[in-house]
Scaffold this motif. Structure first.
Motif, PDB file in Angstrom:
ATOM      1  N   VAL A  16      57.515 -29.862  38.870  1.00 57.85           N
ATOM      2  CA  VAL A  16      58.089 -28.722  38.147  1.00 57.85           C
ATOM      3  C   VAL A  16      56.943 -27.787  37.790  1.00 57.85           C
ATOM      4  O   VAL A  16      55.935 -28.212  37.214  1.00 57.85           O
ATOM      5  CB  VAL A  16      58.805 -29.175  36.850  1.00 57.85           C
ATOM      6  CG1 VAL A  16      59.366 -27.971  36.106  1.00 57.85           C
ATOM      7  CG2 VAL A  16      59.911 -30.168  37.173  1.00 57.85           C
ATOM      8  N   HIS A  17      57.108 -26.519  38.157  1.00 58.49           N
ATOM      9  CA  HIS A  17      56.075 -25.527  37.852  1.00 58.49           C
ATOM     10  C   HIS A  17      56.370 -24.875  36.510  1.00 58.49           C
ATOM     11  O   HIS A  17      57.070 -23.882  36.428  1.00 58.49           O
ATOM     12  CB  HIS A  17      56.003 -24.486  38.971  1.00 58.49           C
ATOM     13  CG  HIS A  17      55.575 -25.076  40.287  1.00 58.49           C
ATOM     14  ND1 HIS A  17      54.264 -25.329  40.593  1.00 58.49           N
ATOM     15  CD2 HIS A  17      56.298 -25.493  41.349  1.00 58.49           C
ATOM     16  CE1 HIS A  17      54.184 -25.864  41.804  1.00 58.49           C
ATOM     17  NE2 HIS A  17      55.408 -25.983  42.284  1.00 58.49           N
ATOM     18  N   LEU A  49      47.483 -31.307  36.079  1.00 53.63           N
ATOM     19  CA  LEU A  49      48.796 -31.857  35.760  1.00 53.63           C
ATOM     20  C   LEU A  49      48.993 -31.939  34.243  1.00 53.63           C
ATOM     21  O   LEU A  49      48.159 -32.496  33.526  1.00 53.63           O
ATOM     22  CB  LEU A  49      48.891 -33.260  36.384  1.00 53.63           C
ATOM     23  CG  LEU A  49      50.233 -33.712  36.940  1.00 53.63           C
ATOM     24  CD1 LEU A  49      50.803 -32.719  37.943  1.00 53.63           C
ATOM     25  CD2 LEU A  49      50.076 -35.091  37.583  1.00 53.63           C
ATOM     26  N   GLY A  50      50.097 -31.366  33.751  1.00 53.42           N
ATOM     27  CA  GLY A  50      50.330 -31.338  32.305  1.00 53.42           C
ATOM     28  C   GLY A  50      50.967 -32.607  31.784  1.00 53.42           C
ATOM     29  O   GLY A  50      50.804 -32.972  30.618  1.00 53.42           O
ATOM     30  N   LEU A 131      58.241 -30.353  25.629  1.00 51.60           N
ATOM     31  CA  LEU A 131      56.873 -30.638  26.071  1.00 51.60           C
ATOM     32  C   LEU A 131      56.137 -29.323  26.228  1.00 51.60           C
ATOM     33  O   LEU A 131      56.670 -28.375  26.781  1.00 51.60           O
ATOM     34  CB  LEU A 131      56.916 -31.283  27.455  1.00 51.60           C
ATOM     35  CG  LEU A 131      56.918 -32.786  27.595  1.00 51.60           C
ATOM     36  CD1 LEU A 131      56.867 -33.132  29.061  1.00 51.60           C
ATOM     37  CD2 LEU A 131      55.733 -33.401  26.863  1.00 51.60           C
ATOM     38  N   GLU A 132      54.871 -29.312  25.769  1.00 51.65           N
ATOM     39  CA  GLU A 132      54.091 -28.087  25.909  1.00 51.65           C
ATOM     40  C   GLU A 132      53.995 -27.659  27.379  1.00 51.65           C
ATOM     41  O   GLU A 132      54.103 -26.480  27.703  1.00 51.65           O
ATOM     42  CB  GLU A 132      52.698 -28.339  25.351  1.00 51.65           C
ATOM     43  CG  GLU A 132      52.138 -27.146  24.596  1.00 51.65           C
ATOM     44  CD  GLU A 132      50.784 -27.486  23.990  1.00 51.65           C
ATOM     45  OE1 GLU A 132      50.772 -28.288  23.036  1.00 51.65           O
ATOM     46  OE2 GLU A 132      49.778 -26.948  24.490  1.00 51.65           O
ATOM     47  N   ALA A 133      53.820 -28.653  28.250  1.00 46.62           N
ATOM     48  CA  ALA A 133      53.670 -28.350  29.678  1.00 46.62           C
ATOM     49  C   ALA A 133      54.938 -27.756  30.269  1.00 46.62           C
ATOM     50  O   ALA A 133      54.918 -27.149  31.339  1.00 46.62           O
ATOM     51  CB  ALA A 133      53.287 -29.617  30.432  1.00 46.62           C
ATOM     52  N   LEU A 134      56.090 -27.966  29.586  1.00 49.75           N
ATOM     53  CA  LEU A 134      57.362 -27.406  30.065  1.00 49.75           C
ATOM     54  C   LEU A 134      57.798 -26.236  29.189  1.00 49.75           C
ATOM     55  O   LEU A 134      58.926 -25.765  29.294  1.00 49.75           O
ATOM     56  CB  LEU A 134      58.458 -28.480  30.020  1.00 49.75           C
ATOM     57  CG  LEU A 134      58.428 -29.585  31.074  1.00 49.75           C
ATOM     58  CD1 LEU A 134      59.561 -30.573  30.819  1.00 49.75           C
ATOM     59  CD2 LEU A 134      58.546 -29.002  32.480  1.00 49.75           C
ATOM     60  N   GLY A 135      56.896 -25.789  28.283  1.00 48.36           N
ATOM     61  CA  GLY A 135      57.245 -24.741  27.323  1.00 48.36           C
ATOM     62  C   GLY A 135      57.903 -23.553  28.006  1.00 48.36           C
ATOM     63  O   GLY A 135      57.356 -23.005  28.943  1.00 48.36           O
TER      64      GLY A 135
END
Ligand SMILES: [Zn+2]
Length: 230
Positions: A16-17, A49-50, A131-135
């Protein structure tokens, strides 16, 4: 493209980007080099990778977790109910009875895998998790039933990555991939059914699954209506 899918021999993993790239599931232990090579081809360096999100702790989805964790250093996001399975490499006490166990083993679903070391950073999911990486692109939701710690990634785009709540097609997704089919094993079938209902109520339109798919929400809704046992 927000989501990319890599088909492995026994399952599928997704990238997921988001604000940072997020890997969803990692495949069997032996799939680790295939997954890291795929990420490298996408110009994703290990430290980029987050997060590594595991839809659940079965060997065909989580088997390479230790290798991918060592490769990237990214936190591993896993449902609370599956954390001990990841730490024991698929050997914890929540295993199904012997007969079913044998069937699952024959599909490679419950074989043991290299455990994730206990000191490694894990983010357990108990309720919905931002998730911050999915913010700004999505969140992680618990969808218990297939395993007690199953989770799904729900994206604002209307895509969900839902692991084994369903299979897309027959023969583990080999035939008729856009047809929803019941997984042959859930620890709690009625809970899984409720989780599918909860995912439908998010307004999702496309289901990206651990095997086969993608499946349209209308098909999932129709399947739910005609399959009373889920
Ligand atoms: Zn599974």
């Amino acid at each position: 493209m927000l989501i990319e899918c890599l088909r492995l021999t026994a399952s599928q993993v997704y990238l997921v980007h988001g604000p940072r790239p997020v890997l969803v599931d990692v495949g069997l232990a032996r799939d680790a080099p295939t997954v890291t090579a795929w990420l490298a081809r996408k110009q994703i360096a290990p430290r980029d990778l987050g997060a590594i999100i595991l839809t659940h702790a079965h060997a065909d989805h989580a088997g390479a977790v230790s290798a991918l964790a060592h490769w990237s250093g990214a936190p591993v996001v896993v449902g609370m109910g599956d954390v001990s399975t990841v730490h024991s490499g698929g050997r914890d006490g929540s295993s199904p009875p012997t007969g079913i166990r044998r069937v699952l083993a024959s599909f490679g679903l419950i074989q043991a895998y290299p455990p994730l070391p206990r000191h490694y950073p894990v983010i357990p999911v108990e309720t919905g998790l931002e998730l911050e990486a999915l913010g700004g692109v999505g969140a992680v939701l618990p969808v218990p039933g297939h395993t007690s710690g199953s989770v799904a990634v729900v994206l604002d785009s209307g895509d969900v990555i839902a692991g084994d709540v369903l299979i897309g097609g027959y023969l583990l997704g080999v035939v008729a991939r856009s047809t929803p089919v019941s997984h042959f094993h859930h620890v709690d079938r009625s809970r899984n059914r409720a989780s599918i209902g909860a995912l439908l109520s998010t307004g999702a339109h496309t289901w990206h699954l651990g095997h086969g798919g993608p499946v349209a929400s209308e098909s999932v809704r129709a399947w739910l209506d005609r399959s009373p046992s889920g």
